[in-house]
Design an enzyme around this catalytic site. Structure first.
Site, PDB file in Angstrom:
ATOM      1  N   GLU A   1      31.000  43.109  66.466  1.00 20.00           N
ATOM      2  CA  GLU A   1      32.045  44.107  66.234  1.00 20.00           C
ATOM      3  C   GLU A   1      31.501  45.197  65.323  1.00 20.00           C
ATOM      4  O   GLU A   1      30.920  44.917  64.275  1.00 20.00           O
ATOM      5  CB  GLU A   1      33.281  43.466  65.592  1.00 20.00           C
ATOM      6  CG  GLU A   1      34.408  44.466  65.392  1.00 20.00           C
ATOM      7  CD  GLU A   1      35.665  43.806  64.881  1.00 20.00           C
ATOM      8  OE1 GLU A   1      36.476  43.345  65.698  1.00 20.00           O
ATOM      9  OE2 GLU A   1      35.818  43.752  63.640  1.00 20.00           O
TER      10      GLU A   1
ATOM     11  N   ASP B   1      39.414  34.675  63.950  1.00 15.14           N
ATOM     12  CA  ASP B   1      38.002  35.065  64.011  1.00 15.14           C
ATOM     13  C   ASP B   1      37.308  34.444  65.225  1.00 15.14           C
ATOM     14  O   ASP B   1      36.416  35.048  65.815  1.00 15.14           O
ATOM     15  CB  ASP B   1      37.281  34.643  62.731  1.00 15.14           C
ATOM     16  CG  ASP B   1      38.033  35.091  61.501  1.00 15.14           C
ATOM     17  OD1 ASP B   1      37.817  36.227  61.066  1.00 15.14           O
ATOM     18  OD2 ASP B   1      38.858  34.298  60.999  1.00 15.14           O
TER      19      ASP B   1
ATOM     20  N   ASP C   1      32.198  38.125  65.390  1.00  8.91           N
ATOM     21  CA  ASP C   1      33.187  38.838  64.593  1.00  8.91           C
ATOM     22  C   ASP C   1      32.721  38.688  63.151  1.00  8.91           C
ATOM     23  O   ASP C   1      32.990  37.667  62.513  1.00  8.91           O
ATOM     24  CB  ASP C   1      34.577  38.226  64.789  1.00  8.91           C
ATOM     25  CG  ASP C   1      35.640  38.927  63.961  1.00  8.91           C
ATOM     26  OD1 ASP C   1      35.501  40.145  63.713  1.00  8.91           O
ATOM     27  OD2 ASP C   1      36.621  38.264  63.556  1.00  8.91           O
TER      28      ASP C   1
END
Length: 189
Positions: free
Chosen positions: A68, A141, A7
């Site tokens: 991501e 996260d 992330d």
């Protein structure tokens, strides 16, 4: 298959490592969040993220890295920082010949919760259940990095079948084009 989920972010960059078993079985092997001070110069922040990611790649040796995909947000500087962090990570993986795949937030949410518009609490709850964790991963996260890795584990077989189908279709198009060319040449004699 070992998947490193990422992330990306400049202030907090979530990292995870999961291993896919049979079916939809997934085991969490490691999770961490790299933090960089917001007042540090951008190159130093990217270097700090790069150093930790390179250590993870060399230590854990994932088969694939799932990052991501950055999408449009209201704050352009946030998008830029996220994209830069993701780019540093993709380059580190590419240097090691590790495949990199990008997944959108809605793909990840849909894979993990069944709802592409799920909120962070729902994602965290499902990650906790899927991985049979005793406590919820924090901060968000960390949970997002785990969700990315799980998403890739579950989507990888479909992505592989789609790539094979696309390759076969391209080969058939080439064969058909060659056949048409031969017929054209033969008709022109």
């Amino acid at each position: 298959m070992r998947v490193m989920g990422v992330d990306p972010g400049l202030t907090r960059c979530g990292l995870s490592l999961v291993e896919a078993g049979r079916g939809r079985s997934v085991v969490a092997l490691d999770v961490d969040v790299v933090r960089t001070p917001s007042d540090a110069p951008l190159p130093m922040r990217l270097l700090a993220i790069s150093d930790v990611v390179e250590h993870w790649l060399d230590t854990h040796r994932p088969d694939v890295v799932a990052i991501e995909r950055v999408f449009a947000q209201h704050n352009v500087s946030t998008v830029m920082g996220t994209a830069q962090a993701g780019g540093v990570i993709a380059v580190a993986a590419a240097r090691r010949s590790i495949d990199v795949h990008f997944h959108t937030p809605s793909e990840v949410k849909a894979a993990v919760t069944g709802n592409g518009a799920a909120d962070k609490a729902q994602v965290t709850e499902m990650i906790t259940r899927i991985l049979a964790l005793q406590s919820k991963p924090t901060p968000a996260d960390a949970a997002d990095a785990l969700a990315l890795a799980i998403c890739h584990c579950w989507r990888a077989p479909m992505l592989s079948r789609m790539a094979a189908a696309e390759a076969m279709a391209a080969k058939q198009r080439e064969a058909y084009a060659a056949k048409l060319k031969r017929a054209k040449v033969k008709a022109g004699r």
